[in-house]
Design a protein around this motif. Sequence first.
Motif, short mmCIF file in Angstrom:
data_model
loop_
_atom_site.label_atom_id
_atom_site.label_comp_id
_atom_site.label_asym_id
_atom_site.label_seq_id
_atom_site.Cartn_x
_atom_site.Cartn_y
_atom_site.Cartn_z
N THR A 1 0.83 -1.20 0.00
CA THR A 1 0.00 0.00 0.00
C THR A 1 0.86 1.26 0.00
OG1 THR A 1 -1.74 -1.20 1.16
CG2 THR A 1 -1.85 1.20 1.24
N LEU A 2 1.94 1.25 0.78
CA LEU A 2 2.88 2.38 0.76
C LEU A 2 3.49 2.55 -0.63
CD1 LEU A 2 4.88 2.08 4.11
CD2 LEU A 2 3.53 4.03 3.35
N ASP A 3 3.89 1.43 -1.24
CA ASP A 3 4.46 1.50 -2.59
C ASP A 3 3.47 2.11 -3.58
OD1 ASP A 3 6.82 0.37 -1.69
OD2 ASP A 3 6.29 -1.66 -2.35
N ASN A 4 2.20 1.79 -3.43
CA ASN A 4 1.18 2.37 -4.28
C ASN A 4 1.10 3.89 -4.09
OD1 ASN A 4 -1.13 2.28 -6.09
ND2 ASN A 4 -2.38 2.65 -4.28
N GLY A 5 1.13 4.33 -2.85
CA GLY A 5 1.11 5.77 -2.56
C GLY A 5 2.33 6.47 -3.14
N VAL A 6 3.50 5.85 -3.00
CA VAL A 6 4.73 6.43 -3.56
C VAL A 6 4.62 6.55 -5.07
CG1 VAL A 6 7.19 5.95 -3.96
CG2 VAL A 6 6.24 5.74 -1.66
N ALA A 7 4.13 5.50 -5.71
CA ALA A 7 3.99 5.52 -7.17
C ALA A 7 3.03 6.64 -7.62
CB ALA A 7 3.50 4.17 -7.68
N HIS A 8 1.93 6.80 -6.91
CA HIS A 8 0.97 7.85 -7.27
C HIS A 8 1.59 9.23 -7.11
CE1 HIS A 8 -2.94 5.92 -8.05
NE2 HIS A 8 -2.41 4.93 -7.37
N LEU A 9 2.33 9.45 -6.04
CA LEU A 9 2.93 10.76 -5.82
C LEU A 9 4.02 11.05 -6.85
CD1 LEU A 9 3.01 10.75 -1.93
CD2 LEU A 9 1.56 12.17 -3.40
N ARG A 10 4.80 10.05 -7.21
CA ARG A 10 5.82 10.24 -8.25
C ARG A 10 5.16 10.56 -9.60
NH1 ARG A 10 9.95 5.41 -6.52
NH2 ARG A 10 10.92 6.54 -4.81
N THR A 11 4.04 9.91 -9.87
CA THR A 11 3.30 10.18 -11.10
C THR A 11 2.76 11.61 -11.09
OG1 THR A 11 2.74 7.86 -11.40
CG2 THR A 11 1.33 9.48 -12.52
N GLU A 12 2.28 12.06 -9.93
CA GLU A 12 1.78 13.43 -9.84
C GLU A 12 2.90 14.43 -10.07
OE1 GLU A 12 -0.89 16.48 -7.18
OE2 GLU A 12 -0.76 14.39 -6.56
N LEU A 13 4.09 14.15 -9.56
CA LEU A 13 5.23 15.05 -9.80
C LEU A 13 5.56 15.11 -11.29
CD1 LEU A 13 7.58 14.26 -6.79
CD2 LEU A 13 6.31 16.38 -7.20
N ALA A 14 5.53 13.98 -11.96
CA ALA A 14 5.80 13.96 -13.40
C ALA A 14 4.72 14.75 -14.15
CB ALA A 14 5.86 12.52 -13.90
N TRP A 15 3.47 14.60 -13.72
CA TRP A 15 2.37 15.35 -14.34
C TRP A 15 2.57 16.85 -14.12
CZ3 TRP A 15 -1.37 18.43 -11.97
CH2 TRP A 15 -2.40 18.87 -12.82
N LEU A 16 2.94 17.23 -12.89
CA LEU A 16 3.19 18.65 -12.61
C LEU A 16 4.29 19.19 -13.50
CD1 LEU A 16 2.89 18.72 -8.73
CD2 LEU A 16 1.54 20.10 -10.32
N ASP A 17 5.35 18.41 -13.70
CA ASP A 17 6.45 18.84 -14.60
C ASP A 17 5.90 19.14 -15.99
OD1 ASP A 17 8.36 18.55 -12.61
OD2 ASP A 17 9.02 16.56 -13.31
N ALA A 18 5.10 18.22 -16.50
CA ALA A 18 4.58 18.36 -17.86
C ALA A 18 3.63 19.55 -17.98
CB ALA A 18 3.87 17.08 -18.29
N VAL A 19 2.73 19.69 -17.04
CA VAL A 19 1.74 20.76 -17.10
C VAL A 19 2.42 22.12 -16.89
CG1 VAL A 19 -0.30 21.74 -15.94
CG2 VAL A 19 -0.17 19.29 -16.40
N GLU A 20 3.34 22.16 -15.96
CA GLU A 20 4.03 23.42 -15.72
C GLU A 20 4.82 23.85 -16.95
OE1 GLU A 20 6.59 25.52 -12.16
OE2 GLU A 20 6.63 23.35 -12.32
N LYS A 21 5.44 22.89 -17.58
CA LYS A 21 6.22 23.19 -18.81
C LYS A 21 5.30 23.76 -19.90
CE LYS A 21 9.88 20.82 -21.01
NZ LYS A 21 10.45 19.55 -21.42
N GLU A 22 4.11 23.20 -20.01
CA GLU A 22 3.19 23.63 -21.06
C GLU A 22 2.55 24.99 -20.77
OE1 GLU A 22 -0.94 22.17 -23.22
OE2 GLU A 22 0.29 20.70 -22.14
N PHE A 23 2.28 25.29 -19.50
CA PHE A 23 1.48 26.46 -19.18
C PHE A 23 2.24 27.61 -18.52
CE2 PHE A 23 -1.66 23.08 -19.55
CZ PHE A 23 -2.55 23.65 -20.43
N THR A 24 3.53 27.48 -18.36
CA THR A 24 4.27 28.61 -17.77
C THR A 24 5.39 29.04 -18.69
OG1 THR A 24 5.76 27.16 -16.52
CG2 THR A 24 3.79 27.93 -15.40
#
Length: 65
Positions: free
Chosen positions: A42-65
């Motif tokens: 369950t912890l590994d699942n949470g870690v994976a989700h948070l890492r995915t969110e960081l990658a998403w933030l990188d992509a969205v920030e790159k596109e919109f800033t």
Amino acid sequence: MTSLRPLFAQRRAGVQERLAHLERMRAESIADDRGARLRLSTLDNGVAHLRTELAWLDAVEKEFT
């Protein structure tokens, strides 16, 4: 138009804080029985989700800033 940078920075800081917390919990955990292994999974699942969110933030920030 208002800058999105502060919003992205705030969200990134929160995600990084939660990720660090889960990674510390993971490092301190011992999987010595089935229940403990399930908790680690369950912890590994949470870690994976948070890492995915960081990658998403990188992509969205790159596109919109």
